[in-house]
Motif scaffolding. Sequence first.
Motif, PDB file in Angstrom:
ATOM      1  N   ARG A 119       0.893  -1.210  -0.055  1.00  0.00           N
ATOM      2  CA  ARG A 119       0.037  -0.002   0.128  1.00  0.00           C
ATOM      3  C   ARG A 119       0.830   1.471  -0.122  1.00  0.00           C
ATOM      4  O   ARG A 119       0.769   2.172  -0.702  1.00  0.00           O
ATOM      5  CB  ARG A 119      -0.953   0.072   1.170  1.00  0.00           C
ATOM      6  CG  ARG A 119      -1.997  -0.769   1.001  1.00  0.00           C
ATOM      7  CD  ARG A 119      -3.339  -0.815   2.103  1.00  0.00           C
ATOM      8  NE  ARG A 119      -4.243  -1.682   2.058  1.00  0.00           N
ATOM      9  CZ  ARG A 119      -4.486  -2.604   2.862  1.00  0.00           C
ATOM     10  NH1 ARG A 119      -3.521  -3.122   3.813  1.00  0.00           N
ATOM     11  NH2 ARG A 119      -5.428  -3.607   2.693  1.00  0.00           N
ATOM     12  N   ALA A 120       1.942   1.431   0.909  1.00  0.00           N
ATOM     13  CA  ALA A 120       2.945   2.552   1.166  1.00  0.00           C
ATOM     14  C   ALA A 120       3.593   2.543  -0.175  1.00  0.00           C
ATOM     15  O   ALA A 120       3.835   3.624  -0.779  1.00  0.00           O
ATOM     16  CB  ALA A 120       3.685   2.258   2.170  1.00  0.00           C
ATOM     17  N   ALA A 121       4.128   1.411  -0.820  1.00  0.00           N
ATOM     18  CA  ALA A 121       4.879   1.557  -2.023  1.00  0.00           C
ATOM     19  C   ALA A 121       3.970   2.396  -3.350  1.00  0.00           C
ATOM     20  O   ALA A 121       4.397   3.036  -4.110  1.00  0.00           O
ATOM     21  CB  ALA A 121       5.143   0.114  -2.367  1.00  0.00           C
ATOM     22  N   ILE A 122       2.687   1.817  -3.370  1.00  0.00           N
ATOM     23  CA  ILE A 122       1.878   2.501  -4.304  1.00  0.00           C
ATOM     24  C   ILE A 122       1.413   3.854  -4.152  1.00  0.00           C
ATOM     25  O   ILE A 122       1.873   4.761  -5.132  1.00  0.00           O
ATOM     26  CB  ILE A 122       0.377   1.645  -4.481  1.00  0.00           C
ATOM     27  CG1 ILE A 122       0.582   0.070  -4.849  1.00  0.00           C
ATOM     28  CG2 ILE A 122      -0.563   2.553  -5.442  1.00  0.00           C
ATOM     29  CD1 ILE A 122      -0.719  -0.756  -4.674  1.00  0.00           C
ATOM     30  N   ALA A 123       1.311   4.313  -3.061  1.00  0.00           N
ATOM     31  CA  ALA A 123       0.858   5.731  -2.518  1.00  0.00           C
ATOM     32  C   ALA A 123       2.412   6.490  -2.856  1.00  0.00           C
ATOM     33  O   ALA A 123       2.211   7.691  -3.304  1.00  0.00           O
ATOM     34  CB  ALA A 123       0.606   5.461  -1.155  1.00  0.00           C
ATOM     35  N   ASN A 124       3.530   5.855  -2.467  1.00  0.00           N
ATOM     36  CA  ASN A 124       4.810   6.755  -2.357  1.00  0.00           C
ATOM     37  C   ASN A 124       5.238   6.855  -3.876  1.00  0.00           C
ATOM     38  O   ASN A 124       5.343   7.892  -4.309  1.00  0.00           O
ATOM     39  CB  ASN A 124       5.950   5.983  -1.772  1.00  0.00           C
ATOM     40  CG  ASN A 124       5.582   6.019  -0.254  1.00  0.00           C
ATOM     41  OD1 ASN A 124       4.860   6.688   0.230  1.00  0.00           O
ATOM     42  ND2 ASN A 124       6.468   4.956   0.543  1.00  0.00           N
ATOM     43  N   TYR A 125       4.816   5.713  -4.801  1.00  0.00           N
ATOM     44  CA  TYR A 125       5.291   5.829  -6.191  1.00  0.00           C
ATOM     45  C   TYR A 125       4.454   7.064  -6.856  1.00  0.00           C
ATOM     46  O   TYR A 125       4.957   8.077  -7.560  1.00  0.00           O
ATOM     47  CB  TYR A 125       5.212   4.564  -7.066  1.00  0.00           C
ATOM     48  CG  TYR A 125       5.230   4.581  -8.461  1.00  0.00           C
ATOM     49  CD1 TYR A 125       6.597   4.280  -8.698  1.00  0.00           C
ATOM     50  CD2 TYR A 125       4.336   5.149  -9.326  1.00  0.00           C
ATOM     51  CE1 TYR A 125       6.923   4.202 -10.190  1.00  0.00           C
ATOM     52  CE2 TYR A 125       4.788   5.119 -10.701  1.00  0.00           C
ATOM     53  CZ  TYR A 125       6.027   4.776 -11.210  1.00  0.00           C
ATOM     54  OH  TYR A 125       6.523   4.795 -12.504  1.00  0.00           O
ATOM     55  N   TYR A 126       3.113   7.050  -6.705  1.00  0.00           N
ATOM     56  CA  TYR A 126       2.382   7.929  -7.274  1.00  0.00           C
ATOM     57  C   TYR A 126       2.141   9.344  -6.751  1.00  0.00           C
ATOM     58  O   TYR A 126       2.140  10.357  -7.340  1.00  0.00           O
ATOM     59  CB  TYR A 126       0.759   7.328  -7.373  1.00  0.00           C
ATOM     60  CG  TYR A 126       0.857   6.394  -8.575  1.00  0.00           C
ATOM     61  CD1 TYR A 126       0.615   6.843  -9.875  1.00  0.00           C
ATOM     62  CD2 TYR A 126       0.940   5.061  -8.193  1.00  0.00           C
ATOM     63  CE1 TYR A 126       0.670   5.731 -10.934  1.00  0.00           C
ATOM     64  CE2 TYR A 126       1.165   4.042  -9.236  1.00  0.00           C
ATOM     65  CZ  TYR A 126       0.659   4.532 -10.541  1.00  0.00           C
ATOM     66  OH  TYR A 126       1.004   3.698 -11.571  1.00  0.00           O
ATOM     67  N   HIS A 127       2.830   9.462  -5.250  1.00  0.00           N
ATOM     68  CA  HIS A 127       2.822  10.826  -4.801  1.00  0.00           C
ATOM     69  C   HIS A 127       4.001  11.393  -5.602  1.00  0.00           C
ATOM     70  O   HIS A 127       4.064  12.558  -5.783  1.00  0.00           O
ATOM     71  CB  HIS A 127       3.316  10.714  -3.152  1.00  0.00           C
ATOM     72  CG  HIS A 127       3.550  12.149  -2.691  1.00  0.00           C
ATOM     73  ND1 HIS A 127       4.659  12.432  -2.191  1.00  0.00           N
ATOM     74  CD2 HIS A 127       2.550  12.969  -2.386  1.00  0.00           C
ATOM     75  CE1 HIS A 127       4.684  13.506  -1.789  1.00  0.00           C
ATOM     76  NE2 HIS A 127       3.330  13.931  -1.785  1.00  0.00           N
ATOM     77  N   LEU A 128       5.223  10.569  -5.828  1.00  0.00           N
ATOM     78  CA  LEU A 128       6.344  11.095  -6.683  1.00  0.00           C
ATOM     79  C   LEU A 128       5.966  11.638  -7.867  1.00  0.00           C
ATOM     80  O   LEU A 128       6.266  12.488  -8.387  1.00  0.00           O
ATOM     81  CB  LEU A 128       7.668  10.236  -6.653  1.00  0.00           C
ATOM     82  CG  LEU A 128       8.088   9.632  -5.281  1.00  0.00           C
ATOM     83  CD1 LEU A 128       9.103   8.581  -5.444  1.00  0.00           C
ATOM     84  CD2 LEU A 128       8.976  11.113  -4.574  1.00  0.00           C
ATOM     85  N   GLU A 129       4.960  10.751  -8.621  1.00  0.00           N
ATOM     86  CA  GLU A 129       4.377  11.064  -9.903  1.00  0.00           C
ATOM     87  C   GLU A 129       3.662  12.241  -9.885  1.00  0.00           C
ATOM     88  O   GLU A 129       3.821  13.261 -10.817  1.00  0.00           O
ATOM     89  CB  GLU A 129       3.433   9.816 -10.404  1.00  0.00           C
ATOM     90  CG  GLU A 129       4.197   8.694 -10.920  1.00  0.00           C
ATOM     91  CD  GLU A 129       4.938   8.898 -12.204  1.00  0.00           C
ATOM     92  OE1 GLU A 129       4.351   9.388 -13.281  1.00  0.00           O
ATOM     93  OE2 GLU A 129       6.235   8.642 -12.106  1.00  0.00           O
ATOM     94  N   PHE A 130       2.876  12.519  -8.956  1.00  0.00           N
ATOM     95  CA  PHE A 130       1.930  13.540  -8.611  1.00  0.00           C
ATOM     96  C   PHE A 130       2.817  14.971  -8.462  1.00  0.00           C
ATOM     97  O   PHE A 130       2.770  15.937  -9.398  1.00  0.00           O
ATOM     98  CB  PHE A 130       1.107  13.471  -7.174  1.00  0.00           C
ATOM     99  CG  PHE A 130       0.500  14.847  -7.027  1.00  0.00           C
ATOM    100  CD1 PHE A 130      -0.783  14.989  -7.600  1.00  0.00           C
ATOM    101  CD2 PHE A 130       0.925  15.670  -6.189  1.00  0.00           C
ATOM    102  CE1 PHE A 130      -1.515  16.324  -7.264  1.00  0.00           C
ATOM    103  CE2 PHE A 130       0.261  16.763  -5.649  1.00  0.00           C
ATOM    104  CZ  PHE A 130      -0.990  17.027  -6.501  1.00  0.00           C
ATOM    105  N   LEU A 131       4.068  14.983  -7.725  1.00  0.00           N
ATOM    106  CA  LEU A 131       4.751  15.812  -7.705  1.00  0.00           C
ATOM    107  C   LEU A 131       5.509  16.570  -9.002  1.00  0.00           C
ATOM    108  O   LEU A 131       5.556  17.597  -9.210  1.00  0.00           O
ATOM    109  CB  LEU A 131       5.742  15.760  -6.545  1.00  0.00           C
ATOM    110  CG  LEU A 131       5.302  15.629  -5.183  1.00  0.00           C
ATOM    111  CD1 LEU A 131       6.474  15.214  -4.222  1.00  0.00           C
ATOM    112  CD2 LEU A 131       4.645  16.574  -4.574  1.00  0.00           C
TER     113      LEU A 131
END
Length: 196
Positions: free
Chosen positions: A91-103
Amino acid sequence: MFERFKKIRELSKDFSTLFPHETDEDGRSVVRLEVSGGGFLSPFSAPGLPVASSDMADFLNHSLKHIKPENPLHLMISGGAIATEEQETYRAAIANYYHLEFLETRTRIRRNTAVSFIMTLVAAALFTASVLLSSRGFRTVALNMLDVMAWVFMWEAVEQFCMERPLLKLQLLRSLKIMRAKVSFIESSCGQSVPR
């Protein structure tokens, strides 16, 4: 010609029944992922911040192409018995990846806006110079070149702002949707899901 369009429409209907749009009981669009092997997590990440692998993200991005960006998502991950600690890591890996994509996408949108604005100013300056030179009686090849340059800068500004920016905003929205997605884990042996 119309026969071809009719045939394409028939084939499209056939394929839409092969890959139906699935929703859960809350109306979220369901995306199923099966984890086999150890390719879910990236081998590189900051300490304590697991990140999904680019292969997993490519698969997920590809799976979302047919889903409207405004639909909420439900990610169903299966693949053997996934331990509770692994579930939280995934869960954290998905959220972290897409948070970086978002930024990154947000930065690209800001850059796109700035470049569009600067190109519009350059085009306006070139058009102004062309009009001033033309009003003073200049009729040279350089004046025509100035007009062409102005149109090129203006077209590039329009392309940046009106064509590329909406695609970037779509990427931004998709990243947000994935970060907020409900994530469930399904044990392959019994087929039951463990919701978020």
